[in-house]
Design an enzyme around this catalytic site. Structure first.
Site, PDB file in Angstrom:
ATOM      1  N   LYS A  52       0.811  -1.219   0.000  1.00 15.08           N
ATOM      2  CA  LYS A  52       0.000   0.000   0.000  1.00 15.08           C
ATOM      3  C   LYS A  52       0.848   1.275   0.000  1.00 15.08           C
ATOM      4  O   LYS A  52       0.402   2.329  -0.448  1.00 15.08           O
ATOM      5  CB  LYS A  52      -0.944   0.024   1.208  1.00 15.08           C
ATOM      6  CG  LYS A  52      -2.070  -0.988   1.141  1.00 15.08           C
ATOM      7  CD  LYS A  52      -3.271  -0.407   0.459  1.00 15.08           C
ATOM      8  CE  LYS A  52      -4.562  -1.212   0.569  1.00 15.08           C
ATOM      9  NZ  LYS A  52      -4.516  -2.591   0.976  1.00 15.08           N
ATOM     10  N   SER A  77      -8.804   1.565   8.722  1.00 19.45           N
ATOM     11  CA  SER A  77      -8.131   1.214   9.971  1.00 19.45           C
ATOM     12  C   SER A  77      -6.932   0.331   9.658  1.00 19.45           C
ATOM     13  O   SER A  77      -6.268  -0.167  10.537  1.00 19.45           O
ATOM     14  CB  SER A  77      -9.092   0.508  10.913  1.00 19.45           C
ATOM     15  OG  SER A  77      -9.752  -0.529  10.236  1.00 19.45           O
ATOM     16  N   GLU A 203      -9.378 -13.855  -3.895  1.00 19.73           N
ATOM     17  CA  GLU A 203     -10.102 -13.167  -2.827  1.00 19.73           C
ATOM     18  C   GLU A 203     -10.586 -14.181  -1.797  1.00 19.73           C
ATOM     19  O   GLU A 203     -10.588 -15.383  -2.057  1.00 19.73           O
ATOM     20  CB  GLU A 203     -11.258 -12.344  -3.411  1.00 19.73           C
ATOM     21  CG  GLU A 203     -12.312 -13.155  -4.118  1.00 19.73           C
ATOM     22  CD  GLU A 203     -13.367 -12.275  -4.813  1.00 19.73           C
ATOM     23  OE1 GLU A 203     -13.394 -11.060  -4.604  1.00 19.73           O
ATOM     24  OE2 GLU A 203     -14.169 -12.847  -5.570  1.00 19.73           O
ATOM     25  N   GLY A 207     -16.000 -13.762   0.702  1.00 20.14           N
ATOM     26  CA  GLY A 207     -16.347 -12.483   0.080  1.00 20.14           C
ATOM     27  C   GLY A 207     -15.964 -12.482  -1.380  1.00 20.14           C
ATOM     28  O   GLY A 207     -15.116 -11.706  -1.818  1.00 20.14           O
ATOM     29  N   ASP A 209     -17.097 -11.317  -4.103  1.00 20.44           N
ATOM     30  CA  ASP A 209     -17.812 -10.348  -4.956  1.00 20.44           C
ATOM     31  C   ASP A 209     -17.096 -10.135  -6.287  1.00 20.44           C
ATOM     32  O   ASP A 209     -17.732  -9.909  -7.310  1.00 20.44           O
ATOM     33  CB  ASP A 209     -17.964  -9.009  -4.224  1.00 20.44           C
ATOM     34  CG  ASP A 209     -16.624  -8.419  -3.854  1.00 20.44           C
ATOM     35  OD1 ASP A 209     -15.965  -8.989  -2.967  1.00 20.44           O
ATOM     36  OD2 ASP A 209     -16.211  -7.420  -4.462  1.00 20.44           O
ATOM     37  N   SER A 303       1.349  -9.812  -0.179  1.00 19.54           N
ATOM     38  CA  SER A 303       1.039  -8.387  -0.221  1.00 19.54           C
ATOM     39  C   SER A 303       1.323  -7.602   1.054  1.00 19.54           C
ATOM     40  O   SER A 303       1.475  -6.384   0.990  1.00 19.54           O
ATOM     41  CB  SER A 303      -0.421  -8.185  -0.637  1.00 19.54           C
ATOM     42  OG  SER A 303      -1.284  -8.909   0.200  1.00 19.54           O
TER      43      SER A 303
END
Ligand SMILES: *Cc1c(COP(=O)(O)O)cnc(C)c1O
Length: 318
Positions: A52, A77, A203, A207, A209, A303
Site C-alpha cells: 500500500k 483502519s 479473494e 467475500g 464479490d 502483499s
C-alpha cells in the site's frame, strides 16, 4: 480518466529510492509441493509492511504543491491508513486518518506515530465516507481512497513491474484481491512486461464479490464478509479497477481461512517470513490447487505482513 502502463512507469520513477525494492524469494519445498516454479514477491517487507505504500506515496507525489501542503485525508483502519500517514510524512503533507473509535489501540498508535492526525468516528452511527468527505471539504484536504484511484492503481502496479524485471516473463501471476487496486495495477504491468502471463486475482471465499462481478459483467455488491483476511473485506470492486480487471484478468479464484492459516504457517516455518492473512491469499490459491501451477513459472505477491503477534499466535494455535 483511464490509467495505463505509462502511469505505472511514472509511478516507478517517483518511487525509485523511496519504496523498498522488495526481494523475490523462492522455496524448493514450495516448488516440490506444487510442481511449479514459484517466485514470491515479499511486499511484507515493504515500508509500512505492505504494498500500500506504493500507491499512497505515488498518489501524494502526483498532487500539486498547494494541494500537498493543504494535506490529505484517508479513511481506513488498516494498511492504507498507515501508508498514507507514512508517505505524507515523507513528503511534507499533513495527513488526517479517519478511524473507527474501536480500532485496535496498536494501529491508532502506529498511525499517529507516523505523524497523522487521527479522527475517530462511531462505526455504528456514522458513515466513514461521509465523515471524511465533510472534513475534506471543510479543511481543503484531498481524499485518497484505498484502491479506486488512478494514481493508487499505478503505484500498486510497480510491485509486479519489479517482479517481472527480476524473473523475466512468467506463465502466471497470482495477486491478492480486495477492491482491486493491486490487481488492476498488476494487470497493467503484466500486459506490458509479460504479455503471455495469465493473471488471477485471489479473494477470500467468504467475500467472492469479484468472482461474481466477472461472471455477471458488472460490479456486484455484497455485505461485509467475515474472514481473517482483514485487508480484503471490501464489499465491491471500484469504478476504476473493475474495467481493467474485466478486460485483462484470466479469472478470480478464492481461498478459505483454513488455507490462509496453512500458508501463514508455511511462510513462518519454511521461509522465516511473517505474512498477514490477506497477504497469503495468492499463495494459498497456488498451494491449494485453485489454479494449475504445475510445470509453470508463477509470480505470487505476498502483499503484506501486518499482523498483530497475539492474533498470529491464535491463528497458528487453532
Ligand atoms: C489492501 C490489501 C490488499 C487488497 O488490495 P486491493 O488493492 O484493495 O485489492 C491485499 N493485501 C493486503 C496486505 C492489503 O493491505
Amino acid at each position: 480518466m483511464s490509467v495505463t502502463f505509462a502511469d505505472v512507469e511514472a509511478a516507478a520513477g517517483r518511487l525509485r529510492g523511496v519504496a523498498h525494492r522488495t526481494p523475490v524469494l523462492t522455496s524448493r519445498t514450495a516448488d516440490a509441493r506444487t510442481g511449479g516454479r514459484l517466485f514470491f514477491k515479499a511486499e511484507a517487507l515493504q515500508r509500512g509492511g505492505a504494498f500500500k505504500f506504493r500507491g499512497a506515496y505515488n498518489a501524494i507525489a502526483a498532487l500539486g504543491e498547494a494541494e500537498r501542503r493543504r494535506g490529505v485525508i484517508a479513511f481506513s483502519s488498516g494498511n492504507h491508513a498507515q501508508a498514507i500517514a507514512y508517505a505524507g510524512a515523507l513528503q511534507g503533507a499533513p495527513t488526517v486518518i479517519v478511524m473507527p473509535h474501536d480500532a485496535p489501540a496498536i494501529k491508532v498508535a502506529a498511525t499517529r506515530g507516523y505523524g497523522a492526525e487521527i479522527v475517530l468516528y462511531d462505526r455504528y452511527t456514522e458513515d466513514r465516507e461521509a465523515v471524511s468527505r465533510g472534513l475534506a471539504e471543510a479543511r481543503g484536504l484531498t481524499l485518497i481512497p484505498p484502491y479506486d484511484h488512478p494514481d493508487v492503481i499505478a503505484g500498486q502496479g510497480t510491485a509486479v513491474m519489479e517482479l517481472v524485471e527480476e524473473t523475466g516473463p512468467l506463465d502466471m501471476i497470482l495477486v491478492c484481491l480486495g477492491g482491486g487496486g493491486l490487481l488492476a495495477g498488476s494487470l497493467l504491468a503484466a500486459r506490458a512486461l509479460s504479455p503471455e502471463a495469465a493473471v488471477y486475482g485471489v479473494e477470500p471465499e467468504a467475500g467472492n464479490d469479484g468472482q461474481m462481478s466477472l461472471a455477471r459483467g458488472e460490479v456486484v455488491r455484497i455485505p461485509v464478509p467475515v474472514s481473517i483476511a482483514d485487508g480484503a473485506l471490501t464489499t465491491h470492486l471500484g469504478a476504476h479497477t473493475f474495467p481493467i480487471i474485466r478486460r485483462e484478468a484470466a479469472g478470480i479464484v478464492t481461498a478459505t481461512d483454513a488455507q490462509l492459516v496453512a500458508a501463514m504457517r508455511f511462510f513462518i516455518e519454511r521461509m522465516k517470513l511473517v505474512v498477514e492473512p490477506t497477504g497469503c491469499l495468492a499463495a494459498a490459491a497456488a498451494f491449494a490447487g485453485a489454479v494449475p501451477v504445475a510445470g509453470r513459472r508463477v509470480g505470487i505477491i505476498l502483499s503484506g505482513g501486518n499482523v498483530d503477534p497475539a492474533a498470529l499466535a491464535r491463528h497458528l494455535a487453532a
